[in-house]
Design a protein around this motif. Structure first.
Motif, PDB file in Angstrom:
ATOM      1  N   ARG A 101       0.829  -1.162   0.026  1.00 58.62           N
ATOM      2  CA  ARG A 101      -0.091  -0.234   0.017  1.00 58.62           C
ATOM      3  C   ARG A 101       0.918   1.221  -0.092  1.00 58.62           C
ATOM      4  O   ARG A 101       0.266   2.258  -0.223  1.00 58.62           O
ATOM      5  N   ALA A 102       2.280   1.255   0.474  1.00 63.94           N
ATOM      6  CA  ALA A 102       2.915   2.471   0.728  1.00 63.94           C
ATOM      7  C   ALA A 102       3.029   3.386  -0.421  1.00 63.94           C
ATOM      8  O   ALA A 102       3.015   4.209  -0.224  1.00 63.94           O
ATOM      9  N   GLY A 103       3.200   2.859  -1.710  1.00 67.26           N
ATOM     10  CA  GLY A 103       3.397   3.796  -2.829  1.00 67.26           C
ATOM     11  C   GLY A 103       2.293   4.100  -3.368  1.00 67.26           C
ATOM     12  O   GLY A 103       2.421   5.161  -4.431  1.00 67.26           O
ATOM     13  N   LYS A 104       0.839   3.982  -3.071  1.00 61.95           N
ATOM     14  CA  LYS A 104      -0.158   4.254  -3.766  1.00 61.95           C
ATOM     15  C   LYS A 104      -0.886   5.516  -3.087  1.00 61.95           C
ATOM     16  O   LYS A 104      -1.082   5.449  -1.886  1.00 61.95           O
ATOM     17  N   LEU A 105      -1.031   6.493  -4.040  1.00 63.45           N
ATOM     18  CA  LEU A 105      -2.001   7.467  -3.560  1.00 63.45           C
ATOM     19  C   LEU A 105      -3.347   7.438  -3.707  1.00 63.45           C
ATOM     20  O   LEU A 105      -3.509   6.771  -4.842  1.00 63.45           O
ATOM     21  N   PRO A 106      -4.354   7.902  -3.020  1.00 67.83           N
ATOM     22  CA  PRO A 106      -5.699   7.740  -3.750  1.00 67.83           C
ATOM     23  C   PRO A 106      -6.046   8.496  -4.854  1.00 67.83           C
ATOM     24  O   PRO A 106      -5.246   9.518  -5.459  1.00 67.83           O
ATOM     25  N   GLY A 107      -6.804   8.166  -5.793  1.00 65.06           N
ATOM     26  CA  GLY A 107      -7.121   8.567  -7.072  1.00 65.06           C
ATOM     27  C   GLY A 107      -7.461   9.993  -6.999  1.00 65.06           C
ATOM     28  O   GLY A 107      -6.858  10.926  -8.018  1.00 65.06           O
ATOM     29  N   ASP A 108      -8.496  10.350  -6.134  1.00 65.82           N
ATOM     30  CA  ASP A 108      -8.878  11.857  -6.239  1.00 65.82           C
ATOM     31  C   ASP A 108      -7.773  12.647  -5.637  1.00 65.82           C
ATOM     32  O   ASP A 108      -7.377  13.861  -6.186  1.00 65.82           O
ATOM     33  N   THR A 109      -6.739  12.378  -4.861  1.00 63.38           N
ATOM     34  CA  THR A 109      -5.789  13.255  -4.524  1.00 63.38           C
ATOM     35  C   THR A 109      -4.654  13.301  -5.900  1.00 63.38           C
ATOM     36  O   THR A 109      -4.302  14.326  -6.112  1.00 63.38           O
ATOM     37  N   THR A 110      -4.288  12.381  -6.471  1.00 60.83           N
ATOM     38  CA  THR A 110      -3.560  12.183  -7.729  1.00 60.83           C
ATOM     39  C   THR A 110      -3.920  13.164  -8.901  1.00 60.83           C
ATOM     40  O   THR A 110      -3.420  13.957  -9.555  1.00 60.83           O
ATOM     41  N   SER A 111      -5.447  13.177  -8.927  1.00 59.48           N
ATOM     42  CA  SER A 111      -6.241  13.880  -9.966  1.00 59.48           C
ATOM     43  C   SER A 111      -6.064  15.394  -9.583  1.00 59.48           C
ATOM     44  O   SER A 111      -5.797  16.233 -10.591  1.00 59.48           O
ATOM     45  N   LEU A 112      -5.969  15.561  -8.321  1.00 60.80           N
ATOM     46  CA  LEU A 112      -5.659  17.153  -7.953  1.00 60.80           C
ATOM     47  C   LEU A 112      -4.227  17.574  -8.533  1.00 60.80           C
ATOM     48  O   LEU A 112      -4.235  18.587  -8.820  1.00 60.80           O
ATOM     49  N   LEU A 113      -3.339  16.772  -8.087  1.00 56.72           N
ATOM     50  CA  LEU A 113      -1.952  16.930  -8.369  1.00 56.72           C
ATOM     51  C   LEU A 113      -1.640  16.972  -9.809  1.00 56.72           C
ATOM     52  O   LEU A 113      -0.894  17.895 -10.425  1.00 56.72           O
ATOM     53  N   LYS A 114      -2.429  16.232 -10.662  1.00 57.21           N
ATOM     54  CA  LYS A 114      -2.099  16.277 -12.002  1.00 57.21           C
ATOM     55  C   LYS A 114      -2.791  17.352 -12.687  1.00 57.21           C
ATOM     56  O   LYS A 114      -2.212  17.920 -13.564  1.00 57.21           O
ATOM     57  N   ALA A 115      -3.777  17.958 -12.012  1.00 61.31           N
ATOM     58  CA  ALA A 115      -4.369  19.105 -12.674  1.00 61.31           C
ATOM     59  C   ALA A 115      -3.525  20.359 -12.460  1.00 61.31           C
ATOM     60  O   ALA A 115      -3.326  21.137 -13.225  1.00 61.31           O
ATOM     61  N   TRP A 116      -2.998  20.392 -11.293  1.00 62.03           N
ATOM     62  CA  TRP A 116      -2.049  21.521 -10.901  1.00 62.03           C
ATOM     63  C   TRP A 116      -0.971  21.287 -12.205  1.00 62.03           C
ATOM     64  O   TRP A 116      -0.522  22.154 -12.631  1.00 62.03           O
ATOM     65  N   TRP A 117      -0.375  19.723 -12.121  1.00 62.48           N
ATOM     66  CA  TRP A 117       0.512  19.661 -13.061  1.00 62.48           C
ATOM     67  C   TRP A 117       0.395  20.342 -14.330  1.00 62.48           C
ATOM     68  O   TRP A 117       1.109  20.788 -15.077  1.00 62.48           O
ATOM     69  N   GLN A 118      -0.964  19.808 -15.157  1.00 65.76           N
ATOM     70  CA  GLN A 118      -1.300  20.305 -16.428  1.00 65.76           C
ATOM     71  C   GLN A 118      -1.483  21.824 -16.609  1.00 65.76           C
ATOM     72  O   GLN A 118      -1.091  22.452 -17.618  1.00 65.76           O
TER      73      GLN A 118
END
Length: 171
Positions: A101-118
């Protein structure tokens, strides 16, 4: 490494309970599903073919009380071994699941980070204020946010040759 140490501890516990070191045994195991009664006549003979003991007397057949005592001791040993292994196996299973489990972030969290990234693809380095806002929005720790951006930049630069470090150095 922890799993190896746990297995070593199991072997040591088993050896202290049985007095048999690993590799010395007959290879027979006790199954959880099958509680077979040991054939007492076979286990008590001295190994001669005619069933006569070394003193010339008849076969040694245990009495009913001796049989019940042997069975009770066998059941107690089996129970102790199960309990000892059970705790170690649960610990190892939890450790494996925790590491998985250690390496996986929740999907909604990564979507926020990816939105900032884009939205900041030209310069994907968040300011301290951006990071503080992302910490609030995602619930992650600052270190997790920093690591995600480091890893995302590596992923993006490796997959996109026009933005790779090597191509930037050559220009």
């Amino acid at each position: 490494m922890e799993a190896v140490m746990a297995c070593w501890d199991l072997e040591q516990s088993l050896q202290s309970l049985t007095g048999v070191s690993p590799g010395e045994g007959s290879g027979a195991t006790m199954s959880d599903d099958e509680d077979e009664v040991v054939d007492s006549e076979t286990s008590l003979f001295d190994g001669s073919l005619d069933g006569i003991d070394s003193m010339g007397f008849g076969p040694l057949i245990p009495s009913e009380t001796e049989r019940s005592l042997m069975e009770r001791v066998r059941q107690e040993l089996k129970h102790e071994l199960k309990q000892g292994y059970k705790e170690k196996i649960v610990d190892i299973r939890e450790e494996i699941l925790r590491k998985r489990r250690a390496g996986k972030l929740p999907g909604d969290t990564t979507s926020l980070l990816k939105a900032w990234w884009q939205s900041h693809s030209k310069w994907p380095y968040p300011t301290e204020e951006d990071k503080a806002r992302l910490v609030q929005e995602t619930g992650l720790q600052l270190k997790q946010i920093n690591n995600w951006f480091i890893n995302q930049r590596k992923r993006n630069w490796q997959s996109n040759p026009s933005t790779s470090l090597k191509s930037k150095r050559k220009r």
